[in-house]
Enzyme design. Structure first.
Site, PDB file in Angstrom:
ATOM      1  N   SER A 109       0.819  -1.209   0.000  1.00  0.00           N
ATOM      2  CA  SER A 109       0.000   0.000   0.000  1.00  0.00           C
ATOM      3  C   SER A 109       0.855   1.262   0.000  1.00  0.00           C
ATOM      4  CB  SER A 109      -0.892  -0.008   1.252  1.00  0.00           C
ATOM      5  OG  SER A 109      -1.532   1.231   1.433  1.00  0.00           O
ATOM      6  N   TYR A 132      -3.213   5.884  -3.857  1.00  0.00           N
ATOM      7  CA  TYR A 132      -4.335   6.821  -3.845  1.00  0.00           C
ATOM      8  C   TYR A 132      -4.007   7.995  -4.764  1.00  0.00           C
ATOM      9  CZ  TYR A 132      -5.790   4.246   0.329  1.00  0.00           C
ATOM     10  OH  TYR A 132      -6.171   3.258   1.191  1.00  0.00           O
ATOM     11  N   THR A 158      -6.898   2.719  -5.908  1.00  0.00           N
ATOM     12  CA  THR A 158      -8.111   2.622  -5.100  1.00  0.00           C
ATOM     13  C   THR A 158      -9.022   3.796  -5.419  1.00  0.00           C
ATOM     14  OG1 THR A 158      -7.017   1.425  -3.323  1.00  0.00           O
ATOM     15  CG2 THR A 158      -9.011   2.613  -2.743  1.00  0.00           C
ATOM     16  N   LYS A 254      -9.456  -0.635  -8.049  1.00  0.00           N
ATOM     17  CA  LYS A 254     -10.010  -1.349  -6.895  1.00  0.00           C
ATOM     18  C   LYS A 254     -11.125  -0.508  -6.280  1.00  0.00           C
ATOM     19  CE  LYS A 254      -8.656  -3.258  -2.385  1.00  0.00           C
ATOM     20  NZ  LYS A 254      -9.321  -2.297  -1.469  1.00  0.00           N
ATOM     21  N   HIS A 278     -14.126  -2.076   0.092  1.00  0.00           N
ATOM     22  CA  HIS A 278     -13.073  -1.736   1.060  1.00  0.00           C
ATOM     23  C   HIS A 278     -13.297  -2.448   2.391  1.00  0.00           C
ATOM     24  CE1 HIS A 278      -9.732   1.258   0.814  1.00  0.00           C
ATOM     25  NE2 HIS A 278      -9.651   1.014   2.105  1.00  0.00           N
TER      26      HIS A 278
END
Length: 381
Positions: A109, A132, A158, A254, A278
């Site tokens: 991440s 992000y 995401t 995602k 999520h």
């Protein structure tokens, strides 16, 4: 409770609960608002029954799949999750090593606690970088260039988190990064001294993917401020299309949940989508990935690799998703609780149990390979 006594998701969850301070356990375990979607994610599988075929000569089964150009030895991958070294000092190192042992994909991440480059050296398995979308377009480009340089195979953006979800468990304990615990939260840490000893006797906590760009280490920015100030809620399809073009490789979104959005993902050149809410941590009351799977596979499954995550606890859950047309299935809490409970041996045990369950279920279903699973094997109540 000992690791060898853990035989399923619930056992790992209990072991993690024994080890972790309450605020950290509830950060993993909690979800948004009334946690309706969190519960629905697993319940959705229970509304679907498997219809096995027998007498198929099932000496061996082939569990391998290819998704977004990556060959996986099993159809389950470790979804990227944040803050892993908060749960156990090995963090992403443990997950990467366990994923490599079982020949499956794993994710790191933007809010990961070990660098992309270090994790790449640990595992030869396909690596996903989840990130992000920031207001600073230069930062977005820099993060993609770094991932490319580190040898990351799949970029995963995401798209369901332009603002943080309303996670009320965290509010009750004061959980935040950096810690801003209330009295109740501090007491929870005081009664779990082993966690504190582990945490403070290893290298300091950091977020190496963001360290060059965001000063979180000095306490000047919290995770919630990062979401609210750094991320760009005006992100749109044109922005993402530009990122897909710049990456020029396997690119996955995602958090897709509607057929319309799945079609847009195909149109802008994405090679994969993950149906995801999520883990129920964003929009409570939203649909589960499994409930949306059939209609999205029917709409775009011949043009893009469709995956799903959320609520997956069993090999039988995985087989149901694959039978509906998912190319692979992601897990999050399924490996985070074992990580928290026992580090790398915990993640290895969890993935090993999942692999055994999938193999056993395939034999009981009469399917020698994933390609033999179909909707003929399912009935919905």
């Amino acid at each position: 409770m000992r690791l060898r006594d853990c035989h399923n998701f619930h056992d790992f969850r209990r072991m993690a609960q024994q080890r972790l301070p309450g605020p950290i356990f509830n950060y993993i375990d909690g979800a948004a608002d009334d946690e309706v979607t969190y519960r629905r994610n697993t319940a959705s599988f229970e509304d679907c029954d498997l219809v096995p075929n027998v007498l198929r000569g099932m000496a061996e089964v082939d569990m391998s799949v290819t998704v977004m150009g990556q060959k996986l030895a099993m159809p389950v991958y470790c979804s990227p999750t944040a803050l892993q070294r908060l749960f156990h000092h090995q963090g992403e190192r443990a997950v990467a090593a366990a994923a490599s042992k079982y020949g499956t994909m794993f994710g790191v991440s933007s809010l990961g606690t070990v660098s992309l480059e270090e994790v790449r050296k640990i595992s030869g398995s396909p690596q996903v970088y989840q990130f992000y979308f920031h207001k600073d377009r230069g930062l977005n480009r820099a993060m993609m260039q770094r991932a490319k340089g580190a040898g990351v195979e799949v970029m995963m953006l995401t798209v369901d988190s332009i603002v943080g979800g309303n996670r009320e468990r965290d509010k009750r304990t004061g959980f935040a990064i950096p810690f801003k615990l209330n009295l109740a939260g501090m007491l929870q840490f005081a009664i779990k001294p082993a966690w504190a000893l582990n945490y403070f006797s290893h290298e300091s906590f950091k977020l190496p993917q963001l360290d060059e760009h965001v000063d979180m280490g000095g306490g000047t920015m919290s995770i919630s401020r990062y979401f609210n100030e750094m991320l760009d809620p005006s992100m749109n399809w044109d922005d993402v299309a530009e990122m897909v073009r710049l990456w020029s490789g396997q690119f996955c979104l995602k958090g897709i949940m509607s057929v319309e959005d799945a079609r847009r993902a195909v149109d802008i050149g994405c090679t994969g989508i993950v149906l995801s809410n999520h883990g129920g941590r964003q929009l409570d009351g939203s649909r589960s990935g499994f409930d949306q799977l059939a209609e999205i596979v029917d709409a775009v499954g011949d043009r893009i690799d469709v995956m799903m995550d959320g609520g997956v606890h069993r090999g039988s859950h995985v087989l149901k998703a694959l039978s509906l047309g998912a190319k692979a299935v992601g897990v999050g809490r399924y490996y985070l609780f074992p990580l928290a409970a026992a580090g790398e041996p915990g993640v290895e045990r969890a993935l090993g149990l999942m692999r055994m369950e999938i193999e056993r279920c395939m034999k009981l279903m009469g399917a020698k390979s994933i390609s033999e699973l179909s909707r003929a094997n399912l009935r919905f109540r």
